[in-house]
Design a protein around this motif. Structure first.
Motif, PDB file in Angstrom:
ATOM      1  N   THR A  75       0.637  -1.260   0.136  1.00 31.21           N
ATOM      2  CA  THR A  75      -0.157   0.058   0.062  1.00 31.21           C
ATOM      3  C   THR A  75       0.981   1.387  -0.057  1.00 31.21           C
ATOM      4  OG1 THR A  75      -1.379  -1.298   1.215  1.00 31.21           O
ATOM      5  CG2 THR A  75      -2.019   0.953   1.067  1.00 31.21           C
ATOM      6  N   VAL A  78       2.357   1.794  -3.397  1.00 29.75           N
ATOM      7  CA  VAL A  78       1.257   2.449  -4.404  1.00 29.75           C
ATOM      8  C   VAL A  78       1.304   3.887  -4.027  1.00 29.75           C
ATOM      9  CG1 VAL A  78      -0.982   2.250  -5.287  1.00 29.75           C
ATOM     10  CG2 VAL A  78      -0.064   0.198  -4.711  1.00 29.75           C
ATOM     11  N   HIS A  84       1.213  -1.707 -10.123  1.00 33.52           N
ATOM     12  CA  HIS A  84       1.586  -2.861 -10.746  1.00 33.52           C
ATOM     13  C   HIS A  84       0.477  -3.391 -11.316  1.00 33.52           C
ATOM     14  CE1 HIS A  84       3.400  -7.035  -9.442  1.00 33.52           C
ATOM     15  NE2 HIS A  84       3.009  -6.854 -10.904  1.00 33.52           N
ATOM     16  N   ARG A  90      -6.138  -9.899 -12.915  1.00 32.28           N
ATOM     17  CA  ARG A  90      -6.480  -9.797 -11.649  1.00 32.28           C
ATOM     18  C   ARG A  90      -7.632  -8.594 -11.371  1.00 32.28           C
ATOM     19  NH1 ARG A  90      -3.203 -13.561  -8.578  1.00 32.28           N
ATOM     20  NH2 ARG A  90      -4.177 -12.863  -6.638  1.00 32.28           N
ATOM     21  N   VAL A  91      -8.392  -8.644 -12.259  1.00 31.72           N
ATOM     22  CA  VAL A  91      -9.247  -7.462 -12.032  1.00 31.72           C
ATOM     23  C   VAL A  91     -10.261  -8.111 -11.045  1.00 31.72           C
ATOM     24  CG1 VAL A  91      -9.306  -6.615 -14.237  1.00 31.72           C
ATOM     25  CG2 VAL A  91     -10.718  -8.411 -14.130  1.00 31.72           C
ATOM     26  N   PHE A  92     -11.100  -7.019 -10.324  1.00 32.56           N
ATOM     27  CA  PHE A  92     -12.204  -7.671  -9.376  1.00 32.56           C
ATOM     28  C   PHE A  92     -13.482  -8.127 -10.017  1.00 32.56           C
ATOM     29  CE2 PHE A  92      -9.628  -4.386  -7.261  1.00 32.56           C
ATOM     30  CZ  PHE A  92      -9.061  -5.215  -6.403  1.00 32.56           C
ATOM     31  N   MET A  95     -16.893  -6.911  -9.625  1.00 30.90           N
ATOM     32  CA  MET A  95     -17.267  -5.594  -9.458  1.00 30.90           C
ATOM     33  C   MET A  95     -17.246  -5.034 -10.843  1.00 30.90           C
ATOM     34  SD  MET A  95     -14.964  -4.834  -5.982  1.00 30.90           S
ATOM     35  CE  MET A  95     -15.781  -3.424  -5.636  1.00 30.90           C
ATOM     36  N   GLU A  99     -16.313   0.394 -11.140  1.00 26.96           N
ATOM     37  CA  GLU A  99     -15.852   0.243  -9.739  1.00 26.96           C
ATOM     38  C   GLU A  99     -14.409  -0.250  -9.766  1.00 26.96           C
ATOM     39  OE1 GLU A  99     -20.000  -1.303  -7.375  1.00 26.96           O
ATOM     40  OE2 GLU A  99     -18.855  -2.729  -8.443  1.00 26.96           O
ATOM     41  N   ARG A 102     -12.518   3.186 -10.089  1.00 25.86           N
ATOM     42  CA  ARG A 102     -12.483   3.833  -8.844  1.00 25.86           C
ATOM     43  C   ARG A 102     -11.569   3.473  -7.729  1.00 25.86           C
ATOM     44  NH1 ARG A 102     -18.482   4.863  -6.730  1.00 25.86           N
ATOM     45  NH2 ARG A 102     -17.096   5.715  -4.799  1.00 25.86           N
ATOM     46  N   LEU A 103     -11.379   1.993  -7.775  1.00 26.66           N
ATOM     47  CA  LEU A 103     -10.539   1.411  -6.740  1.00 26.66           C
ATOM     48  C   LEU A 103      -9.099   1.766  -7.121  1.00 26.66           C
ATOM     49  CD1 LEU A 103     -12.364  -2.082  -6.030  1.00 26.66           C
ATOM     50  CD2 LEU A 103     -11.607  -0.361  -4.435  1.00 26.66           C
ATOM     51  N   GLY A 104      -8.857   1.939  -8.617  1.00 27.21           N
ATOM     52  CA  GLY A 104      -7.399   1.997  -8.763  1.00 27.21           C
ATOM     53  C   GLY A 104      -6.901   3.491  -8.520  1.00 27.21           C
ATOM     54  N   ALA A 105      -7.873   4.130  -7.858  1.00 21.95           N
ATOM     55  CA  ALA A 105      -7.631   5.557  -7.421  1.00 21.95           C
ATOM     56  C   ALA A 105      -7.629   5.625  -5.810  1.00 21.95           C
ATOM     57  CB  ALA A 105      -8.704   6.615  -7.703  1.00 21.95           C
ATOM     58  N   SER A 106      -7.573   4.492  -5.317  1.00 30.59           N
ATOM     59  CA  SER A 106      -7.493   4.186  -3.855  1.00 30.59           C
ATOM     60  C   SER A 106      -6.645   5.088  -3.058  1.00 30.59           C
ATOM     61  CB  SER A 106      -7.336   2.824  -3.432  1.00 30.59           C
ATOM     62  OG  SER A 106      -8.422   1.684  -3.840  1.00 30.59           O
ATOM     63  N   GLN A 107      -5.534   5.447  -3.506  1.00 28.15           N
ATOM     64  CA  GLN A 107      -4.566   6.502  -2.896  1.00 28.15           C
ATOM     65  C   GLN A 107      -4.519   7.636  -2.808  1.00 28.15           C
ATOM     66  OE1 GLN A 107      -2.394   5.710  -0.326  1.00 28.15           O
ATOM     67  NE2 GLN A 107      -3.177   3.568  -0.107  1.00 28.15           N
ATOM     68  N   ARG A 151      -6.903   0.710 -14.473  1.00 26.61           N
ATOM     69  CA  ARG A 151      -7.026   0.533 -13.169  1.00 26.61           C
ATOM     70  C   ARG A 151      -5.718   0.876 -12.732  1.00 26.61           C
ATOM     71  NH1 ARG A 151      -8.202  -5.021 -10.112  1.00 26.61           N
ATOM     72  NH2 ARG A 151      -5.887  -5.259 -10.954  1.00 26.61           N
TER      73      ARG A 151
END
Lengths: 249, 301, 343
Positions: A75, A78, A84, A90-92, A95, A99, A102-107, A151
């Motif tokens: 984490t 990233v 990476h 390994r997409v979710f 979801m 979504e 959006r998860l790609g922008a978690s940080q 992502r």
């Protein structure tokens, strides 16, 4: 020449009793595209996993932007701007495309720009826009690869780690993805690319390293290696009989 | 009482019962999906919520505020046990995590005994909650607690549905349940996600505890255990690890229990309700381990 | 001599058993009896949970079956009339002595384990734990409701107090010798192989299902024996006696000592017994002269629970892991795990 963004020194990684990497040293300069080549099990993916903190190095150093990142967790890495896109995409799967992005922008905290970036990703791959409310598991392999790439880009990475973006994907889509990567290269994104497809990788990359059984056995500029395909093939096969032109591979 | 009225009465009972199971099962499923932890201590959050509410009431706090504080206390206890007990064994073999939670149950229930003794205590309710309603000249009846159980469960579940679709942490929760490694790689703060998951699961269980105590009229340290077992059944027959599965499983189990109870008494099955329910659980484990919604096996690294 | 250590140990144990009731206070003898019974129960629990990797939470269910069946079989005819008037004729008419009743109780448990094991042993990981817990709940529910046999939730009483220290020690020796014979035989290696990797075990020709089933069945047999001994020690009990609290205690003992070690199981029982006796006394509150500690009921269980968690966090394999103390010197080649007979 621009400054070094990533520097790996004498990296050693073990999986239990098995040594996956020994004495791997490489560097990637800012804005460069560097390819990691090699046969299955040579340690390419392991190198990426060590950089992004998924596996811990037994010894050796990993420096990113003048900071030692070998002991950071994924984490944190990233958050430093290293994205990476892993082996197998390994997409979710359960979801939606939106979504996943959006998860790609978690940080990221800049909410207002995230939507704009999502739109940019949809411009890059319009098919994703059509599928945005579909779950990722229902996408084709090529579409999933586009999603995995975008992502990763949602993190606005300074450095992109790509693991086999061409694997199991129709040639037409591979070309489309690599055209996008070429665009990214122009905008100055640094890329470390793991590829089995030597030809396509060397066309994009500035430089390349060839790994065999956990060691770097050859490196050089892409143009040099393109001209010297026999040496690349030999490095792949371990100095054995050269059987095929790697260009044709 | 005609058949229609009878059926309607049974549906009210089933929905009320099922709501409670769903509320507890959802938390179990969320935690399992993230950690592969079969969390035996989850039922004790019911006890914590109910005792928390009771203590607040005894301290003179008005009922609704006391309930809220009780739920907050169970959320806090959830955070604490995650931090001190579950985080150190995260990633350990399933059995190690399961045993840790068994030990926690044992500690929490004995802590309950130490603080409140093992005898049941009266759970005071405001008058408006003791009201009951009659339809069809009293042939159909329900209490305001029945209504409240269903209403609050619905609210809680709607909130959860909104949360996991519209917030970054909620998205992260679903993502981490689907593929933990990929979650790390996209930068999801997995620790935050897990802590929030414990907060949600524990406060839902705390709420369920208050509702349970309101229906039973008493609180006692072991009150969470039977509902926990039922919630396991609900979560597994629904599909362990799936939120919709836990909700469906909860209501299916509620309906089933009411159905068993309404069977003719000369069959003598009513008393064997728990045995029947657990036989069903074992049947599901054997023949449909993915449950009603068909959860897939987890992605392995 | 190969068996010298074993013979010495057995001799010492025999002397101890004969001597102890005469010199120790009754309270301590009772503690020793319970400890011996727990060794039988926990060592047999280890056979499935530790050696085979089928993590059962249903052991106490078998124990309960053993306790009730031995209780019913030995209850005198007059007491049966008083307490269980509706007992079926073939049970009401006569009663059995201690030993056959105990063995029958064990066999009944083994039979039940075999039948439910056929489906359950296919499950793995968490699922087998939850399913065996389900078995425990079902047993409890049935015991409470089968009033003609068990007096339901009320106390089942009038059972003859047959259980003495020599009985317990004898059964304990039998249990440990049998279990160690099994655990360190070729069959025991098969058991451990299914624990490590079911698929790989299948690959080398070990049949996972029968292997697990046999371990589970043998474990249940001794659980039944332990339950019967416990019944004739307690003399009166109810279904609630054999439920979750007892399950947690046995798990603590097993996990503390080491799940895949009979020595570990034995020492786990000893340590937990000693600790809980000490804590139980502390818990009553005591007077240090200058300071009086009040009674805090439940504190000993909390301490046990904390120990349990500490073991899970810092030493999940338990104190002994899979090591053993050997009582038989063996001539097995190096690299192969020796066959320990131990007590």
């Amino acid at each position: 020449m621009s400054e070094t963004l990533l520097k790996i020194e004498q990296l050693e990684v073990n999986y239990g009793a098995v040594r996956a990497l020994k004495n791997v040293s490489l560097e990637v300069k800012s804005g460069e595209v560097v390819a990691l080549l090699g046969a299955n099990g040579a340690g390419k993916s392991t190198t990426l996993r060590a950089i992004s903190g998924l596996v811990k190095a037994k010894s050796g150093g990993i420096t990113y932007a003048n900071q030692n990142i070998a002991r950071l967790n994924p984490t944190q890495i990233v958050a430093l701007g290293v994205s990476h896109s892993p082996e197998g995409r390994r997409v979710f799967p359960g979801m939606t495309v939106l979504e996943n992005l959006r998860l790609g922008a978690s940080q990221r905290n800049d909410k207002e720009n995230i939507q704009a970036d999502i739109d940019r990703m949809f411009e890059m791959f319009p098919i994703l826009s059509e599928r945005k409310t579909q779950t990722a598991g229902t996408l084709s392999g090529g579409e999933q690869q586009m999603l995995a790439l975008t992502r990763a880009l949602m993190n606005r990475p300074k450095m992109l780690l790509l693991d086999e973006p061409s694997l199991g994907i129709a040639p037409l889509i591979v070309r489309q993805i690599f055209a996008t990567l070429a665009e990214l290269k122009k905008t100055g994104t640094t890329i470390l690319l793991v590829e089995q497809n030597v030809n396509i990788a060397l066309n994009l990359a500035d430089r390349a390293y060839v790994l065999r059984t956990g060691e770097i056995v050859l490196n050089g500029s892409a143009s040099e290696l393109r001209l010297n395909s026999e040496r690349v093939a030999q490095a792949y096969l371990g100095g054995g009989i050269e059987t095929q032109d790697s260009r044709a591979a | 009482m005609n058949l229609l009225e009878y059926t309607f009465q049974q549906i009210i009972n089933a929905v009320s019962q099922g709501s409670m199971f769903a509320l507890v099962a959802v938390g179990l499923s969320i935690i399992f999906s993230l950690l592969r932890l079969t969390n035996f201590a989850h039922g004790d959050m019911m006890m914590v919520g109910a005792f928390g509410t009771l203590v607040m009431q005894l301290a003179g706090v008005p009922f609704l505020l006391a309930v809220l504080l009780g739920i907050v206390i169970s959320a806090l206890v959830g955070i604490i046990i995650e931090r001190i007990a579950y985080r150190p064994v995260r990633g350990a073999p399933d059995v190690t995590m399961l045993l840790t939670s068994v030990a926690l149950t044992y500690i929490l229930e004995n802590l309950g005994i130490l603080l409140f003794t093992s005898s049941p205590r009266n759970f005071p309710l405001p008058d408006w909650l003791n009201a009951s309603f009659n339809l069809a000249d009293g042939r159909i009846s329900f209490t305001s607690i029945n209504l409240l159980t269903f209403g609050l469960t619905l609210l809680a579940l709607l909130f959860l549905a909104w949360f996991v679709r519209n917030t970054q942490v909620g998205l992260g929760m679903r993502a981490a349940a689907e593929d933990l490694t990929a979650s790390y790689l996209v930068g999801i703060n997995v620790n935050t996600v897990i802590v929030v998951a414990f907060v949600m699961a524990s406060s839902f269980a705390g709420l369920a505890g208050v509702l349970w105590a309101a229906q039973a009229g008493v609180v006692e340290p072991h009150m969470g255990f039977t509902p926990l077992l039922k919630a396991f059944v609900a979560a597994i027959i629904g599909g362990f690890g799936s939120i919709p599965g836990a909700i469906i499983g909860g209501f299916v189990l509620g309906a089933l229990e009411v159905l068993i109870q309404s069977l003719p008494s000369e069959w003598g099955l009513g008393a064997y309700r728990d045995a029947i329910v657990f036989t069903l659980l074992i049947a599901f484990l054997l023949f449909r381990p993915g449950g009603i919604v068909g959860v897939k096996q987890e992605v392995k690294l | 001599m190969k068996y010298s250590r074993l013979i010495f140990a057995l001799g010492a144990l025999l002397g101890f058993t004969l001597l102890v009731p005469n010199i120790l206070p009754q309270y301590l003898v009772r503690v020793l009896i319970v400890m011996g019974i727990n060794i039988i129960l926990v060592a047999s629990l280890g056979l499935s949970n530790g050696f085979t990797g089928v993590f059962s939470l249903g052991h106490v269910g078998f124990m309960a079956l053993g306790a009730y069946s031995s209780g019913i079989l030995t209850l005198s005819v007059s007491k049966k009339l008083a307490y269980l008037p509706d007992l079926p004729g073939f049970l009401a008419g006569y009663n059995l002595p201690f030993l056959p009743a105990t063995i029958l109780a064990g066999l009944l448990c083994a039979a039940v384990a075999f039948l439910i094991g056929i489906p359950l042993m296919r499950l793995s990981g968490n699922y087998v734990s939850v399913a065996t817990l389900g078995f425990l709940v079902i047993v409890n529910n049935v015991l409470i409701n089968a009033e003609t046999l068990t007096r339901g939730a009320r106390t089942f009483t009038g059972i003859p107090d047959f259980t003495t220290l020599p009985w317990v020690v004898a059964w304990m020796v039998v249990t440990l010798v049998v279990l160690s014979r099994i655990a360190y035989s070729p069959f025991g290696r098969a058991m451990r192989a299914t624990r490590e990797d079911g698929i790989a075990a299948q690959g080398i020709g070990i049949q996972v299902l029968p292997t697990r089933l046999i371990a589970f069945t043998i474990g249940a047999f001794f659980a039944g024996i332990g339950g019967a001994l416990y019944a004739h020690y307690l003399v009166s009990f109810s279904p609630a006696t054999f439920y979750i609290a007892m399950m947690v205690t046995q798990l603590t003992m097993l996990v503390l000592g080491g799940q895949a070690s009979l020595t570990g199981a034995t020492l786990g029982v000893v340590i937990v017994t000693v600790l809980s006796e000490l804590l139980r006394n502390l818990e009553r509150g005591f007077d240090l002269g200058f300071v009086k500690l009040p009674a805090v009921f439940g504190a000993s269980q909390i301490a046990l629970g904390l120990i349990f968690i500490l073991v899970m966090v810092f030493r999940p394999q338990g104190l002994f892991g899979d090591r053993e103390i050997k009582f038989v010197e063996s001539k097995v080649e190096r690299n192969e795990r020796p066959v320990p007979d131990h007590l």
